[in-house]
Enzyme design. Structure first.
Site, PDB file in Angstrom:
ATOM      1  N   SER A 302      -5.585  -5.463   0.501  1.00  0.00           N
ATOM      2  CA  SER A 302      -5.488  -4.089   1.361  1.00  0.00           C
ATOM      3  C   SER A 302      -4.343  -4.764   2.596  1.00  0.00           C
ATOM      4  O   SER A 302      -3.116  -4.614   2.067  1.00  0.00           O
ATOM      5  CB  SER A 302      -6.964  -4.223   2.335  1.00  0.00           C
ATOM      6  OG  SER A 302      -7.011  -3.309   2.874  1.00  0.00           O
ATOM      7  N   ASP A 313       9.536  -5.795  -0.765  1.00  0.00           N
ATOM      8  CA  ASP A 313      10.557  -4.875  -1.216  1.00  0.00           C
ATOM      9  C   ASP A 313      11.776  -4.954  -0.272  1.00  0.00           C
ATOM     10  O   ASP A 313      12.907  -4.491  -0.417  1.00  0.00           O
ATOM     11  CB  ASP A 313       9.968  -3.307  -0.716  1.00  0.00           C
ATOM     12  CG  ASP A 313       8.920  -2.944  -1.932  1.00  0.00           C
ATOM     13  OD1 ASP A 313       8.900  -3.631  -2.739  1.00  0.00           O
ATOM     14  OD2 ASP A 313       8.358  -1.805  -1.702  1.00  0.00           O
ATOM     15  N   LYS A 327      -5.946  -3.576  -3.608  1.00  0.00           N
ATOM     16  CA  LYS A 327      -6.982  -2.791  -3.060  1.00  0.00           C
ATOM     17  C   LYS A 327      -5.847  -1.801  -2.275  1.00  0.00           C
ATOM     18  O   LYS A 327      -5.395  -2.506  -1.005  1.00  0.00           O
ATOM     19  CB  LYS A 327      -7.900  -3.523  -2.102  1.00  0.00           C
ATOM     20  CG  LYS A 327      -8.963  -2.489  -1.733  1.00  0.00           C
ATOM     21  CD  LYS A 327      -8.628  -1.882  -0.291  1.00  0.00           C
ATOM     22  CE  LYS A 327      -9.663  -0.998   0.217  1.00  0.00           C
ATOM     23  NZ  LYS A 327      -9.318  -0.307   1.503  1.00  0.00           N
TER      24      LYS A 327
END
Length: 460
Positions: A302, A313, A327
């Site tokens: 999460s 990224d 998740k």
């Protein structure tokens, strides 16, 4: 039929029950988002089937069941059939959800995980009943109040360990190198979980552990980083998100914002337009580009995956460890009464590059499994320093420091090989960065001198 009901969305991510946590913002933080209007014909045949089933159960079930209970079961069934994270929150569940967000509950003070069907102590929290009772990292809990934990879920074990202040529980555990099972009686207390803690691994290299994402975790991370910088230069940081089940979305955003100078952090998309949102980093990186290694594993879920995904990224950090839980959904908490609510999945979140990690997880840049590693020490070590009459080199102080660092590294590699590898990588990144700066700075000075000479020539 025209029905209206308010929906309240909070920016938080809730972990499935297998990991033993469900983090959420408190009801005071909930703001109305949208009002949904349903203007469709209800499926009368299905409703008739429901009322028939309700009547049969009510009249013929072997025990008497109240209408209120049957309706509660119906709500539970509707939500549990959707996905693992949508659920009906009755008073006890609703209260536990609020406790996990504030980080305060009655319990023992243990950070635990599941291993081979038993409960493994990840770490006792400082100055808590468990720490005072002598429990240590690595202890394997096999019984709780005489009840075997083999076959229990992590949720069930955690619920047994939590309880009212001043109540007692007997814990039977095994310790590596011990003589056999040991049982201690621990008196529960109010536990205030520090979601963030830091320590120095070696001079200039810091460790920051985030246990879960509570409402104020973002601010706490920023404060801890400032404290580290006040003590001296930070040449590298290990951010440990292993076994972090997630929590509040805004906390994850705050953690990334503390070390990311600009750009998208995360965005969400759902079936309705109002479920979509975007979060951007504000200007300023507290570490000013200092190398970061983020540790993750299958227990990182999460909000942990939001942090790891964003930093990966943007190439702001190297992600190390094993694949995360996967998740990637956002839940809304919709109050139905003062002490009851439903938790409903309303959106998926995406990393800056548009990756959904739902049921996939974050893949580390460098995959390293947790393993037991021992350093191989030679039985006898003979060097120049052992020879009679050897010449001194004047580096006695440096030798002592080096010996101390070597001993510390050996201890770390035996205790936590993933953390050791992260520290080793940070040292390498720092050496490379220092070399790059060493080459650039003389060139910059040369440019300044050439510019000054040019100005002097023009004046003449």
């Amino acid at each position: 039929m025209n029905l209206k009901f308010p929906t309240f969305l909070v920016g938080s991510l809730l972990l499935c029950s297998q990991l033993g946590y469900a983090d959420q913002q408190t009801p005071d933080d909930v703001d109305p988002l949208i009002e949904i209007e349903i203007d469709e014909r209800l499926p009368l045949a299905e409703l008739r089937r429901f009322t028939d089933a309700f009547a049969h159960i009510r009249a013929n079930y072997v025990e008497d069941v109240s209408d209120a209970d049957l309706l509660n079961y119906a709500i539970q069934g509707m939500l549990s059939g959707l996905d693992p994270h949508s659920a009906y929150l009755e008073p006890e569940d609703y209260s536990e959800l609020q406790q996990s967000t504030t980080g305060e509950f009655g319990g023992l003070g243990l950070e635990v995980g599941m291993e081979d069907g038993f409960i493994r102590v990840v770490s006792p929290i400082d100055d808590t009943p468990a720490a005072r009772a002598g429990m240590e990292s690595g202890d394997l809990i096999i019984r709780l109040d005489g009840q075997a934990v083999k076959g229990m879920s992590l949720d069930e074990a955690i619920n047994l360990m939590r309880g009212e202040k001043d109540s007692e529980i007997k814990i039977t555990f095994l310790r590596e190198g011990g003589d056999g099972p040991k049982t201690v009686t621990i008196v529960r207390d109010i536990i205030k979980v520090a979601s963030v803690r830091t320590k120095e691994l070696e001079p200039g290299f810091a460790y920051l552990r985030i246990a879960q994402f509570q409402a104020k975790t973002g601010d706490e991370v920023a404060e801890k980083l400032k404290e580290l910088l006040e003590k001296g230069p930070v040449n590298g940081l290990v951010m440990d998100l292993r076994n972090n089940p997630g929590g509040v979305l805004q906390a994850a955003v705050g953690v990334v914002d503390a070390v990311q100078n600009e750009g998208m952090i995360v965005y969400t998309e759902g079936r309705v337009e109002e479920a979509g949102s975007e979060f951007e980093a504000t200007s300023g990186d507290l570490l000013n580009g200092t190398p970061i290694v983020v540790l993750i594993n299958g227990g990182s879920a999460s909000a942990s995956e939001i942090v790891a995904g964003a930093l990966q990224d943007h190439k702001r950090a190297v992600i190390m460890g094993t694949e995360s839980f996967g998740k990637g959904s956002v839940q809304a908490v919709i109050p139905l009464a003062e002490d009851r609510a439903i938790k409903l999945t309303t959106a998926l979140y995406y990393t800056p590059n548009g990756r959904s990690i739902q049921a996939q997880g974050i893949s580390p840049d460098i995959e390293i499994e947790r393993a037991r590693v021992e350093t191989i020490r030679p039985r006898s070590k003979l060097s120049e320093a052992d020879l009679s009459g050897h010449l001194d080199n004047g580096n006695e102080k440096d030798e002592k420091v080096s010996a101390k660092e070597t001993a510390s590294a050996n201890e770390l590699i035996e205790r936590d090989n993933q953390l050791y590898e992260a520290l080793t990588l940070l040292k390498g990144l720092y050496i490379i960065e220092s070399g790059r700066r060493a080459k650039i700075e003389p060139l910059a000075e040369l440019d300044l001198r050439l510019s000054a000479d040019k100005e002097d020539t023009e004046e003449e």
